[in-house]
Design a protein around this motif. Sequence first.
Motif, PDB file in Angstrom:
ATOM      1  N   PRO A  44       6.326  19.972 -18.230  1.00 32.93           N
ATOM      2  CA  PRO A  44       4.877  19.787 -18.280  1.00 32.93           C
ATOM      3  C   PRO A  44       4.470  18.491 -17.587  1.00 32.93           C
ATOM      4  N   ARG A  45       3.393  18.551 -16.876  1.00 33.42           N
ATOM      5  CA  ARG A  45       2.862  17.370 -16.203  1.00 33.42           C
ATOM      6  C   ARG A  45       1.486  17.072 -16.778  1.00 33.42           C
ATOM      7  N   PRO A  46       1.368  16.053 -17.617  1.00 35.59           N
ATOM      8  CA  PRO A  46       0.112  15.808 -18.312  1.00 35.59           C
ATOM      9  C   PRO A  46      -1.032  15.384 -17.390  1.00 35.59           C
ATOM     10  N   TRP A  51      -4.190  14.907 -10.591  1.00 37.33           N
ATOM     11  CA  TRP A  51      -3.414  14.835  -9.357  1.00 37.33           C
ATOM     12  C   TRP A  51      -2.399  15.972  -9.354  1.00 37.33           C
ATOM     13  N   PRO A  52      -2.774  17.157  -8.855  1.00 35.00           N
ATOM     14  CA  PRO A  52      -1.878  18.323  -8.919  1.00 35.00           C
ATOM     15  C   PRO A  52      -0.819  18.357  -7.834  1.00 35.00           C
ATOM     16  N   PRO A  59      -0.462   7.883  -6.329  1.00 35.20           N
ATOM     17  CA  PRO A  59      -1.872   7.512  -6.202  1.00 35.20           C
ATOM     18  C   PRO A  59      -2.250   6.332  -7.084  1.00 35.20           C
ATOM     19  N   VAL A  60      -1.603   6.193  -8.235  1.00 35.25           N
ATOM     20  CA  VAL A  60      -1.902   5.058  -9.108  1.00 35.25           C
ATOM     21  C   VAL A  60      -1.481   3.760  -8.432  1.00 35.25           C
ATOM     22  N   SER A  61      -0.346   3.752  -7.766  1.00 36.18           N
ATOM     23  CA  SER A  61       0.111   2.559  -7.055  1.00 36.18           C
ATOM     24  C   SER A  61      -0.847   2.178  -5.927  1.00 36.18           C
ATOM     25  N   VAL A  62      -1.310   3.166  -5.207  1.00 35.53           N
ATOM     26  CA  VAL A  62      -2.241   2.895  -4.108  1.00 35.53           C
ATOM     27  C   VAL A  62      -3.558   2.350  -4.652  1.00 35.53           C
ATOM     28  N   MET A  63      -4.059   2.947  -5.729  1.00 35.95           N
ATOM     29  CA  MET A  63      -5.315   2.446  -6.312  1.00 35.95           C
ATOM     30  C   MET A  63      -5.148   1.040  -6.858  1.00 35.95           C
TER      31      MET A  63
END
Length: 95
Positions: A44-46, A51-52, A59-63
């Motif tokens: 499961p990917r919560p 972000w599918p 994306p969290v690192s880039v933001m």
Amino acid sequence: MSMEKKPDKENQILDEALAKIQTLEPSPDLVKRIMADAEETLGPRPFSIFWPFGKIWQPVSVMAAAMVLGVWFGIDAIRVDNADVMNEIAMMLMG
């Protein structure tokens, strides 16, 4: 004189052999088992709702990097330009 390229014997033999091959379709049971195994492997990917496309850390690192750079540039711009802006305002007010 004709410039048309004629297929050579090897190409013709290969084309005939490929035409004789029957395509195999996977059974519905096999497809179901493969899909079930893929779901178990991925787990499961919560955060897939946000972000599918894969793992969320990218994306969290880039933001986070963009936010840090934005704050840094903003603070640096205030510190550098503040003295010049204050001098200009004082000159306009004082004449």
